[in-house]
Design a protein around this motif. Structure first.
Motif, PDB file in Angstrom:
ATOM      1  N   UNK A 202       0.798  -1.233   0.000  1.00 55.95           N
ATOM      2  CA  UNK A 202       0.000   0.000   0.000  1.00 55.95           C
ATOM      3  C   UNK A 202       0.820   1.269   0.000  1.00 55.95           C
ATOM      4  N   UNK A 203       2.077   1.204   0.453  1.00 56.04           N
ATOM      5  CA  UNK A 203       2.869   2.422   0.541  1.00 56.04           C
ATOM      6  C   UNK A 203       3.460   2.833  -0.805  1.00 56.04           C
ATOM      7  N   UNK A 204       3.112   2.074  -1.907  1.00 57.29           N
ATOM      8  CA  UNK A 204       3.480   2.552  -3.233  1.00 57.29           C
ATOM      9  C   UNK A 204       2.628   3.761  -3.616  1.00 57.29           C
ATOM     10  N   UNK A 205       1.525   3.996  -2.885  1.00 56.88           N
ATOM     11  CA  UNK A 205       0.692   5.168  -3.105  1.00 56.88           C
ATOM     12  C   UNK A 205       1.243   6.342  -2.309  1.00 56.88           C
ATOM     13  N   UNK A 206       1.147   7.543  -2.865  1.00 55.90           N
ATOM     14  CA  UNK A 206       1.583   8.725  -2.103  1.00 55.90           C
ATOM     15  C   UNK A 206       0.815   8.822  -0.795  1.00 55.90           C
ATOM     16  N   UNK A 207       1.417   9.359   0.257  1.00 55.40           N
ATOM     17  CA  UNK A 207       0.741   9.480   1.552  1.00 55.40           C
ATOM     18  C   UNK A 207      -0.599  10.208   1.427  1.00 55.40           C
ATOM     19  N   UNK A 208      -1.621   9.616   1.975  1.00 53.36           N
ATOM     20  CA  UNK A 208      -2.939  10.238   1.980  1.00 53.36           C
ATOM     21  C   UNK A 208      -3.764   9.987   0.736  1.00 53.36           C
ATOM     22  N   UNK A 209      -3.188   9.351  -0.295  1.00 54.28           N
ATOM     23  CA  UNK A 209      -3.944   9.187  -1.540  1.00 54.28           C
ATOM     24  C   UNK A 209      -5.134   8.251  -1.361  1.00 54.28           C
ATOM     25  N   UNK A 210      -4.968   7.184  -0.592  1.00 57.40           N
ATOM     26  CA  UNK A 210      -6.073   6.257  -0.380  1.00 57.40           C
ATOM     27  C   UNK A 210      -7.231   6.944   0.341  1.00 57.40           C
ATOM     28  N   UNK A 211      -6.919   7.683   1.403  1.00 56.55           N
ATOM     29  CA  UNK A 211      -7.958   8.400   2.139  1.00 56.55           C
ATOM     30  C   UNK A 211      -8.678   9.402   1.237  1.00 56.55           C
TER      31      UNK A 211
END
Length: 297
Positions: A202-211
């Motif tokens: 999941x950390x392949x996404x930029x911080x906060x992108x999932x939220x």
């Protein structure tokens, strides 16, 4: 004549509570109320051998009991909402078959969470799935004592089927003059794509992108409703965690919980297995299950 609100009764305390809520829903909608009892001899526990029947004379005891049950429900409805036109029907047949048939000409079907006779075990296993899946209108299951003045809570998942639940929830909030809370629960395993590039990393996404992606999902699901329901105050809630736990907890201060019959992510398979059992058995307010497009209310 407009489609009525239908309530299934069997004489049990939960079914009489369902009558109260059904009468109120009929008044809010400006519709009539139809009290329905499914009459099945074996479910009435009527003896078939010789000897006296605990229900009265063999030639009329069970039907007399049914008559009193329906009359009590009709009187209760009229006392609760005197301006609502109340009709009744005793239909021979298996309860879920009877209610499904009634739903074809109903705006809403209301039932208690537990009952006697024809509606015993209504929410157990495949019975709830059958009614909620095949009903031609929303199904409202009365859990605990209804709290009409409290907010309406809707589970949002962004699915096409869930769109009907959101519309129903807005309409209910408008009818009740109550605020609406739209709750979306997500985890790393049900986050909307394509934001989640790799479920194992999941950390392949930029911080906060999932939220941010889940917040957008809720905003899109609610888009356009404010114009159609300008008097409804809406609160958005996006929480990271299991949908079952989040909805049960949020239902503690809700007057109604609205759910789609099928969904995506946190609400996928909502009417199957442990998730549906938890919501139908443990929600702290009445639960409305709404099918997809084409189902009226």
């Amino acid at each position: 004549m407009s489609a009525p609100v239908v309530v299934g009764v069997d004489g049990s305390a939960p079914s009489l509570e369902a009558v109260d809520l059904a009468a109120r829903e009929a008044r809010l909608r400006g519709r009539g109320l139809k009290v329905v009892h499914a009459f099945v001899w074996p479910m009435m526990h009527a003896p078939f051998g010789p000897g006296p029947s605990p229900l009265g004379p063999a030639e009329g005891g069970p039907r007399d009991l049914v008559g009193r049950t329906v009359a009590e429900a009709v009187e209760r409805a009229r006392s609760a909402e005197p301006e609502v036109e109340v009709t009744h029907a005793v239909v021979t047949g298996e309860p879920l078959t009877v209610l499904e048939a009634q739903s074809r000409e109903a705006a809403l079907v209301v039932v208690g969470s537990r009952g006697l006779g024809g509606f015993v075990g209504l929410l157990a296993g495949s019975t709830a799935v059958h009614l909620a899946t095949h009903s031609r209108c929303p199904v409202l299951v009365v859990r605990e004592q209804p709290r009409p003045a409290r907010r309406v809570l809707v589970g949002v998942d962004g699915s096409p089927a869930g769109d009907a639940a959101v519309e129903f929830a807005f309409a209910e909030a408008a009818l009740r003059g109550a605020p609406l809370t739209a709750l979306h629960a997500w985890t790393l395993w049900n986050a909307s794509l394509p934001a989640l590039q790799d479920e194992s990393m999941p950390y392949t996404n930029p911080p906060g992108e999932l939220e941010d992606s889940e917040e957008r999902l809720v905003a899109e699901a609610l888009s356009g409703r404010g114009e159609r329901y300008p008097g409804v105050t809406v609160e958005h809630k996006v929480v990271r965690g299991g949908a079952r736990e989040a909805l049960i907890e949020a239902s503690r201060d809700a007057g109604l919980l609205v759910l789609g019959a099928r969904g995506r992510g946190g609400f996928a398979g909502l009417l199957l297995g442990s998730v549906s059992q938890a919501l139908l058995h443990h929600a702290h307010c009445p639960v409305a299950v709404v099918r997809g497009s084409g189902v009226r209310w």
